[in-house]
Design a protein around this motif. Structure first.
Motif: not given
Length: 399
Positions: A106-131
């Motif tokens: 899916s175009q919007n599955d990087l947060h579940t299928t890659t390590n993006i949220l723990t990299t410097d690229l996390a800030g580029k996400c359409t929606q950053t991590f919300t606890a």
């Protein structure tokens, strides 16, 4: 002639394997599944094949690589699928910010299928991590269209999962289902569409790219849906891949019709993925367009979920009215997706919804495969663990 070795790595442990199409390793899973079957002729047939050499077969189609145990749409998962005998491998195709094609479900599955949220690229996400907070689950939305190709390639694939109770990005990226494994998730090399074509060609398999529905509004920076569909085909032309080796797929009938009209050599093998949620597999009056109408449009291949092809009669699993109507119209059928549901002790869930009452354990899996192969007449089955279908096809002599 000396065969060029292929480097196949599992969590850092590498072995050189010959690059030949008849190198197939099934592992213990097919034998385990046969051992769970009820006594009968099918079990006897399959039992007699345990331990015998298996072959690569187009009946065994790799679904996202081998995601039962490997990060999906990664080089490691694709190599595992080919080693298990899959004759056709799938790259789900989407695009990056700079409109380059990559393999993601899916175009919007990087947060579940890659390590993006723990990299410097996390800030580029359409929606950053919300606890997670109270009754509100943790969330994120990271898209390939948020990143350039170079940024995408810097990521590492992981098992598709998320812990919705997480309060940190590190914890959110966990949550792998207990019936999967992290054993082979130490590496996860992401793939562009072009790189997947080169790899699949080297592995000696055929190609089934799926054009995924964009999450962004189209046209995207001038990139139209038609240009997107055309770009997928152009990658195969540029690589010199014969049209007969490519089975492009889409849930969007308009994509399939585009290929039929504009790229007929590829379009005649285009697969229309069944996604119409208002269809009742037991009632042909709900099939719109009808099977005959799809055939008249030039559609030759139809791929529904498992349950659409199955029905239950007198406690037995049989071919559905949907399956019979499709075959009567001259459509070739492909089923998706085997071993996506986890253990079958609770009825199999969504993928088996028309036969849940007949599914009471993993021993029913080969009964389902047998109905699909012999009664429905499917050309192939998408599987999260291709060794399962490779074993069956080899045993029954299917191509």
């Amino acid at each position: 002639m000396r065969l060029k070795p292929v480097l196949f790595c599992l969590t850092g442990l590498c072995a050189a394997l010959p690059a030949q199409a008849d190198t197939v390793e099934l592992g213990p899973r097919p034998a385990y599944l046969v051992s769970q079957m009820a006594d009968g002729a099918l079990k006897d047939t399959l039992m007699a094949c345990i331990g015998k050499p298996a072959k690569r077969t187009q009946f065994s189609i790799s679904h996202r690589g081998a995601p039962l145990q490997f990060p999906e749409h990664t080089e490691e998962g694709y190599r595992a699928a080919a080693l298990m005998g899959a004759g056709v491998l799938e790259c789900d195709v989407t695009f990056t910010k700079d409109k380059e094609l990559v393999c993601r479900h899916s175009q919007n599955d990087l947060h579940t299928t890659t390590n993006i949220l723990t990299t410097d690229l996390a800030g580029k996400c359409t929606q950053t991590f919300t606890a997670a907070s109270g009754d509100t689950p943790a969330s994120a939305d990271c898209r390939t269209s948020d990143l350039t190709l170079a940024e995408f390639n810097s990521l590492q694939g992981k098992m598709d999962s998320a812990d919705k109770s997480a309060t940190t990005p590190e914890a959110y990226q966990k949550g792998t289902a207990p019936w999967r494994t992290e054993l082979y998730a130490g590496t996860g090399t992401l793939m562009t569409h072009e790189a997947s074509i080169r790899l699949f060609k080297d592995l000696g398999v055929r190609f089934t790219p799926e054009l995924k529905a964009p999450e962004v509004e189209m046209p995207f920076d001038g990139f139209t849906q038609a240009a997107y569909a055309q770009k997928l085909i152009d990658d195969y032309k540029a690589a010199g891949i014969p049209p007969e080796d490519v089975y492009p797929q889409s849930f969007n009938l308009e994509d399939v019709l585009y290929w039929i009209e504009n790229e007929p050599d590829y379009g005649k093998q285009a697969i229309y993925l069944e996604g119409r949620r208002d269809i009742d597999p037991a009632n042909p009056e709900t099939f719109s367009p009808s099977m005959a109408e799809l055939k008249a449009m030039g559609v030759n291949y139809l791929a529904p979920p498992l349950f659409a092809l199955l029905a239950q009669e007198d406690g037995k699993i049989v071919a559905s009215a949907y399956a019979k109507a499709a075959r009567e119209a001259g459509l070739e059928l492909i089923a998706w997706s085997l071993e996506r549901s986890g253990p079958l002790s609770s009825g199999g869930g969504w993928y088996y919804q028309t036969v849940n009452d007949a599914i009471d354990g993993d021993g029913k899996l080969y009964e389902v495969v047998d109905v699909l192969a012999r009664q429905v007449g499917v050309k192939g089955i998408f599987s999260d663990w291709p060794a399962t279908t490779s074993f069956y096809a080899s045993c029954l002599g299917l191509e």
